[in-house]
Design a protein around this motif. Structure first.
Motif, short mmCIF file in Angstrom:
data_model
loop_
_atom_site.label_atom_id
_atom_site.label_comp_id
_atom_site.label_asym_id
_atom_site.label_seq_id
_atom_site.Cartn_x
_atom_site.Cartn_y
_atom_site.Cartn_z
N TYR A 184 0.82 -1.21 0.00
CA TYR A 184 0.00 0.00 0.00
C TYR A 184 0.85 1.27 0.00
CZ TYR A 184 -4.11 -2.86 0.90
OH TYR A 184 -5.12 -3.78 0.79
N SER A 185 2.17 1.13 -0.02
CA SER A 185 3.08 2.28 0.02
C SER A 185 3.11 3.00 -1.33
CB SER A 185 4.50 1.84 0.38
OG SER A 185 4.50 1.22 1.64
N SER A 186 3.58 4.23 -1.30
CA SER A 186 3.71 5.01 -2.53
C SER A 186 5.06 4.75 -3.22
CB SER A 186 3.54 6.50 -2.25
OG SER A 186 4.59 6.95 -1.42
N ILE A 187 5.86 3.86 -2.66
CA ILE A 187 7.16 3.50 -3.22
C ILE A 187 7.26 1.97 -3.28
CG2 ILE A 187 8.35 5.58 -2.43
CD1 ILE A 187 9.42 3.98 -0.06
N PRO A 188 8.13 1.43 -4.14
CA PRO A 188 8.30 -0.03 -4.19
C PRO A 188 8.83 -0.57 -2.86
CG PRO A 188 9.33 1.03 -6.09
CD PRO A 188 8.96 2.12 -5.14
N MET A 189 8.46 -1.83 -2.57
CA MET A 189 8.97 -2.51 -1.37
C MET A 189 9.40 -3.92 -1.77
SD MET A 189 6.65 -1.11 1.82
CE MET A 189 6.78 -2.59 2.69
N ARG A 190 10.50 -4.35 -1.16
CA ARG A 190 10.99 -5.72 -1.38
C ARG A 190 10.52 -6.55 -0.18
NH1 ARG A 190 14.56 -8.85 -4.08
NH2 ARG A 190 15.64 -10.44 -2.87
N PHE A 191 9.77 -7.61 -0.46
CA PHE A 191 9.26 -8.50 0.58
C PHE A 191 10.27 -9.62 0.77
CE2 PHE A 191 5.70 -6.03 -0.58
CZ PHE A 191 4.85 -6.01 0.51
N ALA A 230 11.35 -12.86 -1.41
CA ALA A 230 12.41 -12.08 -2.07
C ALA A 230 11.93 -11.48 -3.39
CB ALA A 230 13.65 -12.93 -2.28
N ILE A 231 10.77 -10.80 -3.33
CA ILE A 231 10.24 -10.14 -4.52
C ILE A 231 10.00 -8.66 -4.23
CG2 ILE A 231 9.13 -12.20 -5.47
CD1 ILE A 231 6.45 -11.05 -4.48
N SER A 232 10.14 -7.86 -5.27
CA SER A 232 9.82 -6.44 -5.15
C SER A 232 8.43 -6.22 -5.73
CB SER A 232 10.82 -5.58 -5.92
OG SER A 232 12.06 -5.58 -5.26
N ILE A 233 7.64 -5.43 -5.02
CA ILE A 233 6.29 -5.11 -5.46
C ILE A 233 6.19 -3.60 -5.58
CG2 ILE A 233 3.84 -5.26 -4.92
CD1 ILE A 233 4.44 -7.86 -3.40
N GLY A 234 5.72 -3.16 -6.71
CA GLY A 234 5.62 -1.73 -7.00
C GLY A 234 4.66 -1.01 -6.08
#
Length: 157
Positions: free
Chosen positions: A54-61, A83-87
């Motif tokens: 839900y962030s306004s920036i990408p996050m790596r889980f 280990a994935i990045s989500i936009g």
């Protein structure tokens, strides 16, 4: 007339300064839910875990550690390293293998054979790293429901 010009000049200055700030970088708590649970022939489960940023920036889980309860029965702890990045303001799904406790297997089998809804909870932590920041641990406590998938034996969505 001079007072009016001063107000217009001040409003224009404020507008220009506001435009210089750039987009807001907001980090919001992510969410997780079970998109699909499939029962394998050996009794293990394939859990399609939906991770929502839900962030306004990408996050790596980086990792998940979530206790699963189905129909009030403890199934165990789902762990994984997606280990994935989500936009920004997006979601993705990761597939995790899971061996549930016996009583939870019975609850899922009952929901599948009876073709009825199955309430579940996920409680635990998700480690995620916002873009250009340090890793953070987010606590999750999710309550939701799965239903048998018509035409797809052994699957709940």
């Amino acid at each position: 007339m001079i007072h009016r010009r001063s107000l217009i000049l001040m409003a224009a200055t404020v507008a220009l300064l506001a435009a210089c700030g750039g987009p807001v970088r907001r980090v919001s708590e992510p969410a997780a839910s079970i998109q699909q649970l499939t029962v394998n022939a050996d009794g293990s489960w394939k859990v399609e875990l939906r991770l929502q940023n839900y962030s306004s920036i990408p996050m790596r889980f980086d990792s998940v550690k979530l206790a699963i309860t189905v129909n009030t029965q403890d199934a165990g702890t789902l762990t994984g390293s997606p280990a994935i990045s989500i936009g920004p303001e997006s979601a993705d799904v990761v597939s995790l293998a899971f061996m549930p406790a016996g009583i939870a297997k019975i609850a899922v089998a009952d929901a599948l054979s009876g073709r009825h809804a199955l309430p579940y909870t996920l409680k635990g932590t998700v480690m995620a790293t916002p873009e250009e920041a340090k890793a953070r641990s987010f606590d999750l406590d999710v309550r939701n429901t799965l239903n048998p998938v018509p035409g797809l034996d052994g699957a709940l969505r």
